[in-house]
Scaffold this active site. Structure first.
Site, PDB file in Angstrom:
ATOM      1  CB  THR A  95      -0.963   0.024   1.213  1.00 37.35           C
ATOM      2  OG1 THR A  95      -0.195  -0.016   2.412  1.00 37.35           O
ATOM      3  CG2 THR A  95      -1.920  -1.155   1.178  1.00 37.35           C
ATOM      4  N   GLY A 153      14.808  -0.459  -3.945  1.00 38.04           N
ATOM      5  CA  GLY A 153      14.308  -1.493  -4.853  1.00 38.04           C
ATOM      6  C   GLY A 153      15.421  -2.415  -5.320  1.00 38.04           C
ATOM      7  CG  ASP A 220      12.114   7.929  -1.938  1.00 38.22           C
ATOM      8  OD1 ASP A 220      11.304   7.070  -1.544  1.00 38.22           O
ATOM      9  OD2 ASP A 220      13.093   7.658  -2.658  1.00 38.22           O
ATOM     10  CE  LYS A 224      14.164   4.861  -1.814  1.00 45.23           C
ATOM     11  NZ  LYS A 224      14.280   5.452  -3.150  1.00 45.23           N
ATOM     12  N   GLY A 321      12.201   1.938 -11.030  1.00 42.12           N
ATOM     13  CA  GLY A 321      11.181   1.565 -12.000  1.00 42.12           C
ATOM     14  C   GLY A 321      10.251   0.559 -11.354  1.00 42.12           C
TER      15      GLY A 321
HETATM   16  N1  HSE Z   1      10.502   7.428  -6.298  1.00 44.16           N
HETATM   17  C1  HSE Z   1      11.526   6.512  -5.874  1.00 44.16           C
HETATM   18  C2  HSE Z   1      12.814   6.790  -6.638  1.00 44.16           C
HETATM   19  C3  HSE Z   1      11.145   5.079  -6.123  1.00 44.16           C
HETATM   20  O1  HSE Z   1      12.749   7.567  -7.585  1.00 44.16           O
HETATM   21  O2  HSE Z   1      13.847   6.261  -6.287  1.00 44.16           O
HETATM   22  C4  HSE Z   1      10.781   4.341  -4.885  1.00 44.16           C
HETATM   23  O3  HSE Z   1      11.653   4.496  -3.826  1.00 44.16           O
END
Ligand code: HSE
Length: 339
Positions: A95, A153, A220, A224, A321
């Site tokens: 989600t 990712g 973001d 992380k 991606g």
């Molecule tokens: N929007 C993020 C990025 C992807 O551009 O790295 C998910 O963490």
């Protein structure tokens, strides 16, 4: 492995496609994945014998998107129903991120772990807010919590920092952790375009967050960095411990001046020791070509660890991606199946 999926946006759809396409190869490796729940924001599918994902994909109107409404298997299925039913081995939680509380994902994940169900998530909210609590619940219940997707990712930053640096003390983390901003800065550098034009291109590529402020204002990257700091450096830091500045203040002139000097702006996230304290910062920095992170191009990302006994480790790649994010979820699922 019977799987329930909550969250049927871009990454959820890409995951179903990947599982379907890779199923024969996975079976040959002894990994049998059966998706029995798929829940979108409005509707859910449930088939205890296994949802026919190939049929679901075929029902897609444009060959790209897959809508739950396209099939006959619709029922009033909710995450609560699934978690009470206890007929899955693994929950995939995808989600969208709630940066204020991490809910409702935190509650779904906790409930699943308490019911001895493995969890793999790509949702940063619950991990930012409640990593210790969730990791403890996984340990107490003898199940796994896979979070590789939350920190870049396809970039194996979590595995790199935990498995590859095991036994050492990691004392600093530095990275280009957001693909969208890295892509925007490269576009501005290569074409001289404005930040707004480059952001539109990033949105069109599908890499920007649903709320692109998460990318461009540095959130973001901060999520992380916080997760990696707490997981790899075994800290208990909060978002409020990070000084955060995004890229929106950078002008095309700033970028072109840096270029003329042989330098590049990168949005850097860094945790490092200063005396007895840890300093955590997210900000754009002008790097010269001697800096490894200068060479992180386009949608790629990178993370660099420094440790006492295993020295330095830099990982570069993992372009952002939806397919790459889904593949990192699959990577964690396979790793759990292999234990
Ligand atoms: N929007 C993020 C990025 C992807 O551009 O790295 C998910 O963490």
């Amino acid at each position: 492995m019977r799987i329930g999926l909550i969250g049927y946006g871009g990454v959820g759809k890409a995951l179903i496609k990947l599982i379907t396409e890779k199923s024969p190869a996975l079976k040959a490796q002894g990994v049998n994945l059966e998706v029995i729940y798929i829940m979108g924001s409005k509707k859910g599918l449930y088939n205890p014998q296994g949802i026919n994902c190939a049929q679901l994909l075929a029902a897609s109107k444009d060959g790209q998107s897959i809508t739950i409404e396209d099939t006959d298997e619709n029922r009033e299925i909710t995450p609560e129903f699934m978690l009470q039913n206890k007929d899955i081995d693994l929950l995939v939680e995808l989600t969208s991120t709630n940066k204020e509380t991490g809910e409702p994902a935190r509650s779904y994940i906790l409930k699943a772990l308490e019911n001895k169900i493995h969890v793999v998530t790509g949702n940063k909210g619950p991990i930012v807010h409640s990593y210790r609590e969730l990791a403890q619940a996984a340990k107490e219940n003898g199940v796994c919590l896979g979070i590789g997707c939350t920190c870049g990712g396809a970039l194996p930053s979590v595995n790199g920092g935990t498995i590859e640096m095991a036994g050492s003390e990691v004392y600093s983390i530095e990275g280009v952790l957001n693909g969208t901003t890295n892509y925007i800065l490269k576009e501005m550098e290569d074409t001289g375009c404005t930040y707004g034009t480059a952001l539109e291109k990033a949105k069109a590529c599908g890499i920007a967050e649903a709320n692109p402020s998460f990318d461009v204002d540095g959130w973001d990257t901060a999520f992380k960095l916080l997760i990696l700091t707490n997981v790899v450096m075994k800290q208990d830091k909060k978002l409020s411990d990070i000084q955060i500045e995004g890229i929106t203040g950078l002008t095309p002139e700033n970028i072109q001046t840096a270029r003329a000097e042989g330098k590049r702006y990168k949005l850097i996230g860094r945790t490092m020791r200063e005396g007895e304290t840890l300093q955590m910062v997210v900000r754009p920095e002008k790097l010269d070509a001697e800096h490894l992170l200068y060479h992180v191009d386009g949608k790629n990302k990178a993370v660099r660890y420094e440790s006492d006994t295993l020295g330095e480790l830099t990982l570069i790649g993992g372009a952002s991606g939806t397919t790459a994010a889904a593949a990192s979820i699959l990577r964690d699922i396979i790793s759990i199946c292999s234990r």
